[in-house]
Design a protein around this motif. Structure first.
Motif, short mmCIF file in Angstrom:
data_model
loop_
_atom_site.label_atom_id
_atom_site.label_comp_id
_atom_site.label_asym_id
_atom_site.label_seq_id
_atom_site.Cartn_x
_atom_site.Cartn_y
_atom_site.Cartn_z
N GLN A 86 -55.29 -38.59 36.65
CA GLN A 86 -56.66 -39.12 36.52
C GLN A 86 -56.69 -40.63 36.79
O GLN A 86 -57.61 -41.12 37.45
CB GLN A 86 -57.20 -38.83 35.11
N LYS A 87 -55.68 -41.35 36.32
CA LYS A 87 -55.63 -42.80 36.54
C LYS A 87 -55.46 -43.12 38.02
O LYS A 87 -56.11 -44.03 38.54
CB LYS A 87 -54.47 -43.42 35.74
N GLU A 88 -54.61 -42.38 38.71
CA GLU A 88 -54.39 -42.64 40.13
C GLU A 88 -55.61 -42.25 40.96
O GLU A 88 -55.94 -42.93 41.93
CB GLU A 88 -53.14 -41.91 40.64
N LEU A 89 -56.29 -41.17 40.59
CA LEU A 89 -57.50 -40.78 41.31
C LEU A 89 -58.58 -41.85 41.13
O LEU A 89 -59.25 -42.22 42.09
CB LEU A 89 -58.01 -39.41 40.83
N ALA A 90 -58.71 -42.36 39.91
CA ALA A 90 -59.67 -43.44 39.66
C ALA A 90 -59.31 -44.68 40.48
O ALA A 90 -60.19 -45.35 41.03
CB ALA A 90 -59.71 -43.77 38.17
N LYS A 91 -58.02 -44.96 40.59
CA LYS A 91 -57.56 -46.11 41.39
C LYS A 91 -57.89 -45.90 42.86
O LYS A 91 -58.34 -46.82 43.55
CB LYS A 91 -56.06 -46.30 41.21
N LEU A 92 -57.67 -44.69 43.37
CA LEU A 92 -57.98 -44.36 44.76
C LEU A 92 -59.45 -44.62 45.05
O LEU A 92 -59.80 -45.31 46.01
CB LEU A 92 -57.62 -42.89 45.04
#
Length: 92
Positions: free
Chosen positions: A41-47
Motif C-alpha cells: 500500500q505504501k509503495e502504491l501510494a508512492k507510485l
C-alpha cells in the motif's frame, strides 16, 4: 508516455520519470508476491504520488489513449495479485 490513474485522470510522464516509476513498480510486484499488504500500500501510494508530482496533467478536453493504467490507491492486495505480476504494469 501517457499514464492514467484510475479515477483521477491522465498524466504525461517523461522517460526519466518512467524509469523511476518502473523501479517502484518492480518493488510493488515483489511485495505483492511476498504478501506484504502494508508495504504494498505504501509503495502504491508512492507510485501515484510521483506521477501526480512529476507528471504533467493531461487536460480533460484532450482525448488520448493511455499507455499505462495505474489502479487506484485503495486497491487490495488480493486485487493487486492480478495486476502486479511478472514485470508489473511498467514493462522493462
Amino acid at each position: 508516455m501517457i499514464i492514467r490513474i484510475m479515477g483521477e485522470g491522465q498524466y504525461r510522464a517523461p522517460e526519466a520519470l518512467c524509469n523511476e516509476l518502473n523501479q517502484i513498480d518492480n518493488r510493488i510486484v515483489k511485495l505483492v508476491e511476498e504478501g506484504k499488504a502494508e508495504e504494498f500500500q505504501k509503495e502504491l501510494a508512492k507510485l501515484i504520488s510521483e506521477i501526480k508530482k512529476n507528471g504533467e496533467p493531461v487536460g480533460a478536453e484532450e482525448i488520448t489513449e493511455s499507455d499505462i493504467i495505474v489502479p487506484p490507491a485503495d486497491l487490495s492486495l488480493e486485487e493487486a495479485k492480478d495486476i502486479f505480476k511478472g514485470s508489473g504494469i511498467f514493462k522493462d
